[in-house]
Design a protein around this motif. Structure first.
Motif, short mmCIF file in Angstrom:
data_model
loop_
_atom_site.label_atom_id
_atom_site.label_comp_id
_atom_site.label_asym_id
_atom_site.label_seq_id
_atom_site.Cartn_x
_atom_site.Cartn_y
_atom_site.Cartn_z
N ALA A 87 2.59 -12.33 10.90
CA ALA A 87 1.88 -12.18 9.84
C ALA A 87 0.18 -11.65 10.01
CB ALA A 87 2.02 -13.60 8.97
N VAL A 88 -0.20 -12.47 11.05
CA VAL A 88 -1.88 -11.94 11.18
C VAL A 88 -1.69 -10.37 11.61
CG1 VAL A 88 -3.45 -12.36 12.66
CG2 VAL A 88 -2.56 -14.26 11.78
N ALA A 89 -0.91 -10.10 12.26
CA ALA A 89 -0.71 -8.50 12.73
C ALA A 89 -0.60 -7.79 11.59
CB ALA A 89 0.46 -8.37 13.85
N LEU A 90 0.47 -8.04 10.95
CA LEU A 90 0.58 -7.18 9.53
C LEU A 90 -0.43 -7.17 8.45
CD1 LEU A 90 4.23 -8.17 8.79
CD2 LEU A 90 3.62 -5.92 9.51
N MET A 91 -1.41 -8.17 8.75
CA MET A 91 -2.81 -8.14 8.04
C MET A 91 -3.47 -7.01 8.29
SD MET A 91 -4.45 -9.78 5.44
CE MET A 91 -3.80 -11.58 5.49
N LEU A 92 -3.32 -6.45 9.44
CA LEU A 92 -4.50 -5.34 9.87
C LEU A 92 -4.13 -4.16 9.04
CD1 LEU A 92 -4.34 -5.64 13.74
CD2 LEU A 92 -6.24 -6.49 12.07
#
Length: 745
Positions: A115-120
């Motif tokens: 999820a953090v990676a998709l935030m980028l």
């Protein structure tokens, strides 16, 4: 020292009516997270109140503050912000699945990191939308055919946004967090919602608004609309269940598969880019449903939140108990009064069942009603609140928006049908109580009428609302005055609304509004499909063909479609969809616009108590402990008159206040007698005793004749009723006798 008389606002009989219902998938934050989310909800609701009344901080202070909106906002921008704010609040407040507080949550760290990676890419797309705005402000000409701009929109904005949106939705289905923790996937989806809004506000601020649906539309509009549609449908699933999402999915599939279908369902082939470039405009998501949710609906949600914060809702229920609690089957009659009043304001049948049914259903069971009957009465009464003027669960405002008919005309036309419905429900529960030999509640179980009358000033907010509307004030101004008056009258009670209470009321309104905003936006998708594919016009042609055989057959078919489209949906969405599909066909038949829209509105509302998908009945069954299907059948029986009233509109327009005063009065009186006879026939109780089967059949026939509205039919109905009375009084037929078939072994 003498004992103090109990304060009517402190009576436990209405305890909990104004408490906020907590959904099973609702997050319950603590500490700084609680204050942050509460502040966001408060700001969101207060923003609408300020925007609708054209008030901004700079107006008060005389100081221009950068980045804060100025009012009045441009209409499309206001609606885009309205939806985006609900998406962000909705995703951080409502989880993708229900919580089980008895089981420990096992978190998967890898999903957090994904999820953090998709935030980028989500933040990248948001930044790209803002960068586009600076480019346009710097003089760059933006269009949908420049190759460089198409490249920017696809790879800087569209692809990152779709990756983040689709990935975030799928991850959220598997991701689990504690109930008091923020889920990274939900925060991600909220950022995606803001990216959609930032881009659309930027592009719609140029001439590109006029290019939607053409080859000149920037591809970014289609990509933003596709992402926005997915976000709206996911939030709708979380706050309103799968029913509306499934219907929206079927309609979306029809857009791209309709050219393969035969007959009147066949539609022209439409490319995905063209369709989605139009669906996030006033032809779809930003159309009538969002127009109403962003103005009238949220305004009256704020009004309801102020009534709740000031404990006026408690008073309404206590007053109902004081007035009707002593009658036989008293709690059922209280449910009719209280649920009708509260349901008129809150705009959702099932939500009102949960609010007032938690009090009235146990009391109905206590005085002798069966479990399924207790739930059915509450479901029928709460559903009736949606047709009760002047607010009609916000349905009146949507009808005014769609038809262009003045709101006051709609509210006046709704009076007699609403009275007929509640009179019918009253007769139903009264006859049921008489058959079962029920008593009312004891005096020591009830608030005193005299004491409650001293607090009658608490009805002032409702009175001010009605008076302001009929004095010619706008709906927004009238709703604002009523909201302010709710705070003012609270100062005459122990529950004085100070600044903390006002802030709490706005917070409640912000949270309460999420479901209805998501539902209206999702209904806008369906409305967009109907308008862009032309299926509504083809349905009108089908109704015209049926009318050539029989107008009654065409009306019956329209009724079935309106109920089918409304199943599983709140009032506003149910009516909006039915009005787009069914109402134009009825108008084509020559039925007046007001009559046609009232017809579909009633049946869309009644889908809440119509088996097999009866949301209000299912909610009531959850409280009563009865079988949901049995409860839905019982509520259908109790509300049976409402299924006949819309046909009365067609045969006798005086029911909608169209005609001379004499015609209107005669129609009201004969229809009231008709619903009395109908209730007597259905319940099998007539003039103080149980009725035999053939008397019941005669009473139902008399009711149908009385309801039709002509002089001849009225006389036939009176004659049949009189014959039933004579048989009942003179011959005393056995009510337990059954029709025997001769010749059977």
């Amino acid at each position: 020292m003498t004992a103090r008389e109990p304060d009517p606002m402190d009576l436990a009989i209405a305890d909990g009516v104004d408490d906020e219902a907590i959904e099973t998938n609702r997050r319950l934050y603590q500490g700084w997270r609680f204050y942050a989310v509460s502040a966001l909800a408060t700001i969101y609701a207060a923003f609408h109140m300020a925007a609708l009344n054209g008030v901004s901080i700079s107006d008060w202070t005389g100081i221009e503050i950068p980045f804060l909106p100025t009012f009045p906002m441009e209409t499309w921008n206001f609606r885009i912000v309205h939806v985006a704010g609900a998406l962000f609040l909705g995703f951080i407040l409502f989880a993708s699945t229900a919580f089980d507080d008895e089981r420990e949550v096992r978190e998967r760290p890898v999903l957090n990191w994904l999820a953090v990676a998709l935030m980028l890419p989500a933040l990248f797309s948001l930044g790209a939308a803002i960068w586009f705005a600076f480019q346009i402000a710097g003089g760059l000409t933006w269009n949908g055919i420049d190759a460089t701009i198409q490249f920017w929109e696809i790879w800087y904005f569209g692809v990152p946004l779709m990756v983040a949106t689709a990935g975030g939705i799928v991850l959220s289905w598997f991701h689990r967090r504690r109930r008091d923790a923020v889920a990274p996937t939900d925060l991600l989806l909220g950022v995606c919602g803001f990216a959609v809004a930032a881009y659309l506000i930027t592009i719609y601020g140029t001439l590109m608004r006029n290019s939607t649906g053409t080859p000149f539309a920037p591809i970014g509009i289609s990509l933003a609309a596709l992402a926005g549609t997915l976000l709206i449908m996911e939030l709708t699933r979380r706050v309103a269940g799968l029913a509306l999402v499934i219907i929206a999915t079927v309609f979306l599939a029809y857009v791209f598969l309709g050219h393969y279908l035969p007959g009147f369902l066949n539609s022209p082939e439409i490319g995905w880019a063209r369709f989605f470039s139009q669906v996030y405009t006033d032809a779809g998501i930003l159309g009538p449903t969002t127009a109403v949710s962003s103005t009238y609906i949220i305004l009256f949600i704020i009004f309801a939140a102020f009534l709740q914060a000031s404990k006026v809702g408690d008073y309404f229920v206590n007053f109902a108990f004081a007035a009707a609690g002593r009658a036989r089957g008293g709690p059922a009659k209280v449910a009719i009064f209280a649920s009708g009043l509260m349901g008129m304001i809150n705009g959702t049948s099932a939500g009102n069942v949960v609010a007032t049914g938690s009090l009235t259903i146990p009391l109905m069971k206590k005085v002798g009603y069966k479990k399924q009957t207790s739930g059915a009465v509450e479901a029928a009464a709460s559903t009736g609140g949606q047709i009760m003027p002047p607010i009609m669960g916000a349905g009146a405002f949507i009808m005014a928006e769609i038809t262009g008919i003045p709101y006051t005309d709609i509210a006046i036309a709704a009076i007699i049908p609403a009275v007929l419905y509640f009179v019918s429900v009253y007769f139903m529960v009264d006859f049921e109580a008489a058959k079962l030999g029920m008593r009312g509640m004891r005096d020591d179980e009830l608030p005193r009428v005299k004491t409650m009358a001293k607090r009658a000033f608490l009805f002032l907010p409702i009175i001010i609302l009605i008076a302001a509307l009929f004095m010619g004030y706008s709906v927004i101004r009238a709703g604002t005055l009523a909201t302010i008056s709710a705070a003012v009258v609270s100062w005459l009670t122990p529950y004085r609304m100070g600044l903390p209470s006002i802030v709490k009321a706005f917070e409640l309104a912000g949270i309460m509004s999420i479901q209805i905003i998501a539902v209206c936006a999702c209904a806008g998708i369906i409305v967009g499909v109907i308008s862009l594919t032309g299926v509504g016009a083809r349905f009108s042609n089908l109704l015209l063909g049926l009318a050539g055989v029989s107008q009654l057959l065409a009306l019956f078919f329209a009724m079935c479609i309106a109920i089918l489209l409304g199943m599983g949906m709140p009032t506003t969405a149910a009516y909006a969809v039915a009005a787009s599909v069914v109402a134009p066909g009825l108008v084509e038949l020559g039925i007046p616009t007001l009559t046609a829209h009232f017809f579909v509105f009633y049946f869309a509302v009644l889908s809440a108590i119509t088996p097999p998908v009866a949301l209000a009945s299912y909610a009531a069954a959850g409280i009563s402990g009865a079988n949901p299907m049995e409860t839905s059948v019982a509520s259908f029986k109790i509300g049976i008159a409402a299924f006949i009233v819309p046909f009365m509109f067609f045969y006798n327009s005086a029911i909608l206040m169209e005609g001379t005063w004499f015609e209107v009065l005669r129609a009201a009186v004969t229809a009231t007698v008709g619903v009395f006879l109908l209730s007597a026939g259905v319940q099998g109780w007539f003039l103080g005793g149980r009725a035999a089967w053939f008397v019941r059949v005669g009473l139902i026939a008399a009711a149908l004749f009385m309801i039709e509205g002509g002089w001849t039919t009225d006389l036939i109905g009176i004659g049949l009723a009189a014959a039933g009375w004579l048989v009942q009084r003179v011959f005393h037929p056995d009510p337990d006798a059954r029709l025997e078939v001769k010749g059977a072994d």
